[in-house]
Design a protein around this motif. Structure first.
Motif, PDB file in Angstrom:
ATOM      1  N   ILE A  38       7.316  -3.583 -13.787  1.00 22.08           N
ATOM      2  CA  ILE A  38       5.854  -2.401 -13.507  1.00 22.08           C
ATOM      3  C   ILE A  38       7.171  -1.651 -14.147  1.00 22.08           C
ATOM      4  O   ILE A  38       7.707  -1.509 -14.438  1.00 22.08           O
ATOM      5  CB  ILE A  38       6.042  -1.926 -12.117  1.00 22.08           C
ATOM      6  N   GLU A  39       5.197  -0.662 -14.483  1.00 21.93           N
ATOM      7  CA  GLU A  39       6.222   0.905 -15.829  1.00 21.93           C
ATOM      8  C   GLU A  39       7.071   1.402 -15.246  1.00 21.93           C
ATOM      9  O   GLU A  39       7.194   1.921 -13.624  1.00 21.93           O
ATOM     10  CB  GLU A  39       4.564   1.129 -15.750  1.00 21.93           C
ATOM     11  N   ASN A  40       8.140   1.410 -16.365  1.00 23.56           N
ATOM     12  CA  ASN A  40       9.266   2.180 -15.756  1.00 23.56           C
ATOM     13  C   ASN A  40      10.231   2.022 -14.688  1.00 23.56           C
ATOM     14  O   ASN A  40      11.548   2.276 -14.438  1.00 23.56           O
ATOM     15  CB  ASN A  40       9.213   3.672 -15.306  1.00 23.56           C
ATOM     16  N   MET A  94      -0.360  13.572  -0.919  1.00 26.36           N
ATOM     17  CA  MET A  94      -0.994  12.970  -0.675  1.00 26.36           C
ATOM     18  C   MET A  94      -1.295  12.075   0.433  1.00 26.36           C
ATOM     19  O   MET A  94      -2.016  12.385   0.707  1.00 26.36           O
ATOM     20  CB  MET A  94      -0.981  12.384  -1.882  1.00 26.36           C
ATOM     21  N   SER A  95      -0.411  12.050   1.044  1.00 27.79           N
ATOM     22  CA  SER A  95      -0.242  11.197   2.323  1.00 27.79           C
ATOM     23  C   SER A  95      -0.722  11.987   3.816  1.00 27.79           C
ATOM     24  O   SER A  95      -0.774  11.962   4.897  1.00 27.79           O
ATOM     25  CB  SER A  95       0.761  10.204   2.104  1.00 27.79           C
ATOM     26  N   TYR A 118      -7.179   4.277  -2.027  1.00 27.81           N
ATOM     27  CA  TYR A 118      -6.287   4.105  -1.810  1.00 27.81           C
ATOM     28  C   TYR A 118      -6.369   2.151  -2.307  1.00 27.81           C
ATOM     29  O   TYR A 118      -6.076   1.421  -1.587  1.00 27.81           O
ATOM     30  CB  TYR A 118      -5.706   3.320  -0.784  1.00 27.81           C
ATOM     31  N   HIS A 130      -6.850   5.701 -10.890  1.00 31.27           N
ATOM     32  CA  HIS A 130      -6.001   6.893 -11.210  1.00 31.27           C
ATOM     33  C   HIS A 130      -4.847   6.120 -10.413  1.00 31.27           C
ATOM     34  O   HIS A 130      -3.970   6.820 -10.525  1.00 31.27           O
ATOM     35  CB  HIS A 130      -6.775   7.957 -11.402  1.00 31.27           C
ATOM     36  N   PHE A 131      -5.091   6.057  -9.542  1.00 27.88           N
ATOM     37  CA  PHE A 131      -4.182   5.807  -8.220  1.00 27.88           C
ATOM     38  C   PHE A 131      -3.339   4.739  -8.193  1.00 27.88           C
ATOM     39  O   PHE A 131      -1.954   4.417  -8.415  1.00 27.88           O
ATOM     40  CB  PHE A 131      -4.408   5.446  -7.191  1.00 27.88           C
ATOM     41  N   ARG A 132      -4.222   3.275  -9.267  1.00 23.34           N
ATOM     42  CA  ARG A 132      -3.074   2.829  -9.900  1.00 23.34           C
ATOM     43  C   ARG A 132      -2.508   3.185 -11.347  1.00 23.34           C
ATOM     44  O   ARG A 132      -1.006   2.372 -11.907  1.00 23.34           O
ATOM     45  CB  ARG A 132      -4.123   1.641 -10.567  1.00 23.34           C
ATOM     46  N   ALA A 133      -2.535   3.672 -12.005  1.00 19.47           N
ATOM     47  CA  ALA A 133      -2.134   4.356 -12.692  1.00 19.47           C
ATOM     48  C   ALA A 133      -0.293   5.882 -11.832  1.00 19.47           C
ATOM     49  O   ALA A 133      -0.206   6.800 -13.063  1.00 19.47           O
ATOM     50  CB  ALA A 133      -2.498   5.628 -13.895  1.00 19.47           C
ATOM     51  N   ARG A 134      -0.380   5.532 -10.644  1.00 14.27           N
ATOM     52  CA  ARG A 134       0.626   6.626  -9.992  1.00 14.27           C
ATOM     53  C   ARG A 134       0.022   7.707 -10.457  1.00 14.27           C
ATOM     54  O   ARG A 134       0.811   8.979 -10.078  1.00 14.27           O
ATOM     55  CB  ARG A 134       1.258   6.330 -11.034  1.00 14.27           C
ATOM     56  N   MET A 135      -1.069   8.341  -9.880  1.00 15.10           N
ATOM     57  CA  MET A 135      -1.679  10.249 -10.634  1.00 15.10           C
ATOM     58  C   MET A 135      -2.042   9.996  -8.635  1.00 15.10           C
ATOM     59  O   MET A 135      -2.801   9.529  -7.445  1.00 15.10           O
ATOM     60  CB  MET A 135      -2.667   9.982 -10.600  1.00 15.10           C
ATOM     61  N   ALA A 136      -1.491  10.920  -7.938  1.00 12.20           N
ATOM     62  CA  ALA A 136      -1.755  11.477  -7.231  1.00 12.20           C
ATOM     63  C   ALA A 136      -3.029  12.470  -7.172  1.00 12.20           C
ATOM     64  O   ALA A 136      -2.745  13.086  -8.432  1.00 12.20           O
ATOM     65  CB  ALA A 136      -0.420  12.753  -6.865  1.00 12.20           C
ATOM     66  N   VAL A 152      12.142   1.916  -9.088  1.00 14.41           N
ATOM     67  CA  VAL A 152      12.273   0.517  -8.872  1.00 14.41           C
ATOM     68  C   VAL A 152      12.809  -0.235  -9.980  1.00 14.41           C
ATOM     69  O   VAL A 152      12.933  -0.410 -10.726  1.00 14.41           O
ATOM     70  CB  VAL A 152      10.348  -0.181  -9.355  1.00 14.41           C
ATOM     71  N   ASP A 212       0.405  -1.214  -0.003  1.00 18.06           N
ATOM     72  CA  ASP A 212       0.236   0.164  -0.182  1.00 18.06           C
ATOM     73  C   ASP A 212       0.876   1.208   0.003  1.00 18.06           C
ATOM     74  O   ASP A 212       0.470   2.400  -0.493  1.00 18.06           O
ATOM     75  CB  ASP A 212      -1.433  -0.014   1.080  1.00 18.06           C
ATOM     76  N   GLU A 230      -3.100  -8.345  -6.736  1.00 14.95           N
ATOM     77  CA  GLU A 230      -3.761  -6.811  -6.019  1.00 14.95           C
ATOM     78  C   GLU A 230      -3.967  -6.449  -7.952  1.00 14.95           C
ATOM     79  O   GLU A 230      -4.572  -5.143  -8.172  1.00 14.95           O
ATOM     80  CB  GLU A 230      -3.228  -5.667  -5.516  1.00 14.95           C
ATOM     81  N   GLU A 231      -3.836  -7.098  -9.052  1.00 16.80           N
ATOM     82  CA  GLU A 231      -4.089  -6.889 -10.069  1.00 16.80           C
ATOM     83  C   GLU A 231      -3.185  -5.554 -10.341  1.00 16.80           C
ATOM     84  O   GLU A 231      -4.085  -4.637 -11.566  1.00 16.80           O
ATOM     85  CB  GLU A 231      -5.220  -7.071 -11.213  1.00 16.80           C
ATOM     86  N   TYR A 232      -2.370  -4.585 -10.039  1.00 20.25           N
ATOM     87  CA  TYR A 232      -1.802  -3.631 -10.527  1.00 20.25           C
ATOM     88  C   TYR A 232      -0.712  -3.722 -11.155  1.00 20.25           C
ATOM     89  O   TYR A 232      -0.854  -5.081 -12.020  1.00 20.25           O
ATOM     90  CB  TYR A 232      -1.059  -2.845  -9.314  1.00 20.25           C
ATOM     91  N   PRO A 233      -0.688  -2.564 -12.701  1.00 21.49           N
ATOM     92  CA  PRO A 233      -0.502  -2.937 -13.864  1.00 21.49           C
ATOM     93  C   PRO A 233       0.761  -3.039 -13.891  1.00 21.49           C
ATOM     94  O   PRO A 233       1.344  -2.871 -12.905  1.00 21.49           O
ATOM     95  CB  PRO A 233      -0.569  -1.486 -14.445  1.00 21.49           C
ATOM     96  N   LEU A 246       4.505   5.471  -5.716  1.00 21.44           N
ATOM     97  CA  LEU A 246       4.666   6.053  -7.288  1.00 21.44           C
ATOM     98  C   LEU A 246       3.836   6.411  -7.677  1.00 21.44           C
ATOM     99  O   LEU A 246       4.440   7.711  -8.520  1.00 21.44           O
ATOM    100  CB  LEU A 246       4.219   4.479  -7.615  1.00 21.44           C
ATOM    101  N   ALA A 247       2.993   6.842  -7.087  1.00 24.03           N
ATOM    102  CA  ALA A 247       1.907   7.931  -6.832  1.00 24.03           C
ATOM    103  C   ALA A 247       2.424   9.703  -6.576  1.00 24.03           C
ATOM    104  O   ALA A 247       2.215  10.264  -7.670  1.00 24.03           O
ATOM    105  CB  ALA A 247       0.135   7.858  -6.627  1.00 24.03           C
ATOM    106  N   GLU A 248       2.941   9.478  -5.601  1.00 21.20           N
ATOM    107  CA  GLU A 248       3.756  11.171  -4.765  1.00 21.20           C
ATOM    108  C   GLU A 248       4.793  11.611  -5.697  1.00 21.20           C
ATOM    109  O   GLU A 248       4.845  12.480  -6.175  1.00 21.20           O
ATOM    110  CB  GLU A 248       3.493  10.720  -3.825  1.00 21.20           C
ATOM    111  N   MET A 253       2.851   1.525  -3.385  1.00 24.78           N
ATOM    112  CA  MET A 253       1.356   2.697  -4.697  1.00 24.78           C
ATOM    113  C   MET A 253       1.599   3.962  -3.720  1.00 24.78           C
ATOM    114  O   MET A 253       1.606   4.628  -5.352  1.00 24.78           O
ATOM    115  CB  MET A 253       0.129   1.715  -4.459  1.00 24.78           C
ATOM    116  N   VAL A 254       1.484   4.522  -3.073  1.00 23.85           N
ATOM    117  CA  VAL A 254       1.228   5.294  -2.079  1.00 23.85           C
ATOM    118  C   VAL A 254       2.483   6.585  -2.739  1.00 23.85           C
ATOM    119  O   VAL A 254       2.142   7.962  -3.794  1.00 23.85           O
ATOM    120  CB  VAL A 254       1.198   6.651  -1.214  1.00 23.85           C
TER     121      VAL A 254
END
Lengths: 298, 360
Positions: A89-91, B134-135, B151, B162-168, A74, A60, A152-155, A66-68, A63-64
């Motif tokens: 995982i992409e990139n 974000m967190s 999440y 969008h979270f899974r696509a790494r978007m904050a 990676v 978890d 979790e079926e993440y891309p 990666l988004a932030e 994933m946060v």
């Protein structure tokens, strides 16, 4: 006093054991790499462990992250066939674990956040520990690895992008790098995994020379420990090297709660020159789940 | 965060921040003298106030941010005052001062520290950062709904695509929106321009246009919001009550929360949000929510629905609704029909209840 005695002993053994010397030439004309570079670096790394933490990163939080933070790197250390089977995982950078030491030029600077992933977290822990010893202080390991990520079926994407290699960070001592790279390149078949069932079976015939429990004292007390184990908390391995076997070929099995601190300890021992170290897969949690016996002090 | 981390100022790192050229007293008050007592004789303010302090340099953002929904929490006042009456506004303000003040987001709550609603504390040793975390910032306040949905914290419900696509959060909710630029006098977050909107990125697949997606071509923009098909089960809360302990510490209790997905009628159809159908979320209001502060403070309780327009942050390409046409058509289970509304809330929700699912 203990430390200097052990360093001398290690040096003597390194010189006396032909196989070891062939596998990892620890000396040069000017420097005893093990005594002068590796051991001090391991001491430094071990002393910082309490404040820095172990580097485990739950899915978890990963994933946060990666988004932030688009700067997070990676690093997938699985074998080529594994990546071809599941995607990546992409990139992510893809550097199989045994070749990590010779491909540091693909990684960014020492202060970058690098999350190492493999299938389950076992190999990634070895890779993370090696990177931390080299000075990548923000290296982390994805708990559960790609197994958890894919569940979790993440891309994923089909293959890693090609990256142009840069310079290896100048702050890494070339002798340290050469030594760590050789250690990674010589990781054994099977990566040093021993399953609870196999270890239990083995213990009927022969006890390991050292069954090392690297959990905290509280964990040793509850849920207990495996019979015959010696307790040294992973954070205090280096101050307690006198407790380790003199024989660098000794049969050593390490365990913690779930396998991550065991992996850190296993890598540290391998870097000290021990050639027969294994880590209990799943740690004592896996042992207990397999309904194998544990002892508790009264 | 450890307690020491909340107050630790890394002098060396802060020295690299442009704000270190400003004297501490400029923002926090007090006297810049070499004596603790004298230095702190004046009121020291840990949280600075935007137009007067930040706005001195950040002239474009200071005043709008101060006036914004984030700082003023106007949406709460809009909902509460509509259910109340002018003679109770003063009492409600007293209640809000006790229970809601820590929710007002100042500049620092997004750019230097964690919001006070989660205990505050410096995020990076008093270094200022442009993009909120974000967190540590956004989801510190927007936790139980947005964070858990985005999440994927609810069991068996995936995280937002969008979270899974790494978007904050800031990938969609950009600075101008957060600072309230050109967003004057909004009643709540669903007032005014819809920005961000799904269409701003997914331009080619808008409803009613030639998108080569059959379902998108059949349905019209006035029919439904994107979330009707592409969001999934979300949390709903019932009966929040605010109180104080014997020693005067404010607290609240929520009687119940539950997961569910309910399509209902849009309570406020506007040009910007023309949808007839939207997902509806139950908000934790109750006739007696504020009874600790006085009797019958919400005499016009029925003036607003308790099932409100929602934009759940758990967007998926495929949801139970997208499986077949009959996932929604002829399926009353997925609609907010009268049987799903509490008897005491039937009048409040009469404009959002769906009589029955559209026929197939």
């Amino acid at each position: 006093m203990r430390k200097s005695t052990l360093l001398s002993l290690l040096l003597v053994f390194a010189l006396l054991l032909p196989g070891f010397v062939l596998a990892q030439d620890t000396t040069t004309e000017e420097v005893d790499v093990l005594a002068d570079i590796i051991m001090p670096r391991l001491e430094e790394y071990n002393a910082a462990m309490e404040e820095a933490g172990y580097g485990t990163l739950k899915l978890d939080d990963f994933m946060v992250m990666l988004a932030e933070d688009p700067e997070v790197v990676v690093l997938d250390v699985r074998e080529v066939a594994e990546v071809e089977e599941t995607g990546i995982i992409e990139n992510a950078l893809h550097i199989p674990l045994r070749t990590l030491g010779e491909n540091l030029g693909l990684l960014p600077d020492l202060d970058a956040t690098i999350v190492v992933v493999c299938k389950s977290g076992f190999r990634a822990t070895l890779g993370m520990t090696a990177l931390k010893v080299l000075g990548y202080d923000n290296a982390k390991v994805l708990v559960g690895g790609m197994g958890a990520y894919l569940a979790e079926e993440y891309p994923v994407v089909e293959m890693a992008e090609e990256v142009e290699a840069g310079e290896v960070p100048a702050d890494i001592d070339p002798l340290l790098l050469e030594y760590v790279a050789a250690n990674l390149a010589n990781l054994p078949e099977g990566w040093g995994v021993v399953t609870p069932a196999n270890l239990f079976e083995e213990m009927f015939e022969t006890m390991p020379d050292l069954l090392l429990d690297v959990r905290s004292a509280e964990e040793w007390a509850d849920p207990g420990y495996i019979e015959g184990a010696t307790h040294i908390w992973v954070n205090e391995i280096m101050p307690n090297v006198a407790e380790l076997p003199e024989d660098l070929e000794a049969n050593i099995v390490v365990y913690c709660a779930s396998g991550y601190r065991g992996g850190i300890a296993m890598t540290m021992l391998q870097l000290m020159g021990y050639t027969n170290v294994r880590n209990l897969a799943g740690g004592i949690n896996g042992w207990i789940a397999a309904e194998l016996p544990v002892l508790k002090d009264a | 965060m450890e307690p020491w981390e909340r107050v630790w100022i890394d002098a060396e790192a802060f020295g690299e921040d442009i704000h270190s050229y400003i004297n501490c007293t400029e923002c926090h008050g007090g006297e810049a003298v070499d004596d603790f007592e004298a230095a702190h004789a004046e009121q020291i303010t840990p949280v600075v106030n935007s137009p007067e302090v930040c706005g001195r340099c950040h002239v474009d953002n200071g005043q709008p941010a101060w006036d914004s929904l984030h700082n003023q929490l106007t949406g709460y006042d809009t909902a509460l005052y509509a259910r109340s009456a002018p003679e109770h506004y003063g009492t409600l303000e007293e209640m809000e001062a006790n229970h809601c003040n820590s929710c007002h987001a100042t500049c620092g709550d997004c750019h230097v520290s964690q919001p006070t609603s989660v205990g505050g504390g410096l995020v990076k040793g008093h270094d200022f950062y442009t993009t909120p975390s974000m967190s540590q910032n956004c989801t510190a306040c927007h936790g139980s709904r947005v964070k858990d949905e985005y999440y994927g914290a609810h069991e068996d419900i995936s995280s937002d695509v969008h979270f899974r696509a790494r978007m904050a959060c800031t990938a969609c909710h950009v600075a101008d929106e957060m600072h309230g630029i050109d967003m004057d006098n909004l009643a709540n977050r669903y007032d005014g321009t819809q920005d961000p909107s799904c269409e701003s990125c997914h331009e080619d697949i808008q409803l009613g246009k030639d998108s080569e997606i059959r379902e998108h071509e059949i349905h019209q923009p006035e029919d439904m919001s994107c979330q009707v098909c592409h969001s999934t089960t979300y949390i709903n809360c019932i009966n929040c009550h605010v109180e104080q302990t014997e020693n005067g510490t404010p607290f609240f209790t929520v009687e119940e929360n539950f997961l569910g997905f309910y399509i209902g009628l849009n309570p406020e159809v506007t040009e910007e949000r023309p949808y007839r159908l939207v997902p509806l979320r139950h908000v934790p209001i109750d006739r007696e929510s504020f009874s600790f502060y006085g009797e019958n403070l919400l005499p016009n309780y029925d003036a607003r629905p308790t099932w409100v327009y929602a934009t759940p942050h758990n967007i998926q390409r495929n949801t139970p609704q997208t499986e077949t046409c009959k996932s929604c058509h002829d399926n009353n289970d997925i609609f907010l029909t009268i049987d799903k509304v509490a008897e005491d809330e039937l009048i409040a929700n009469e404009n959002v209840i769906v009589e029955e699912a559209p026929e197939w």
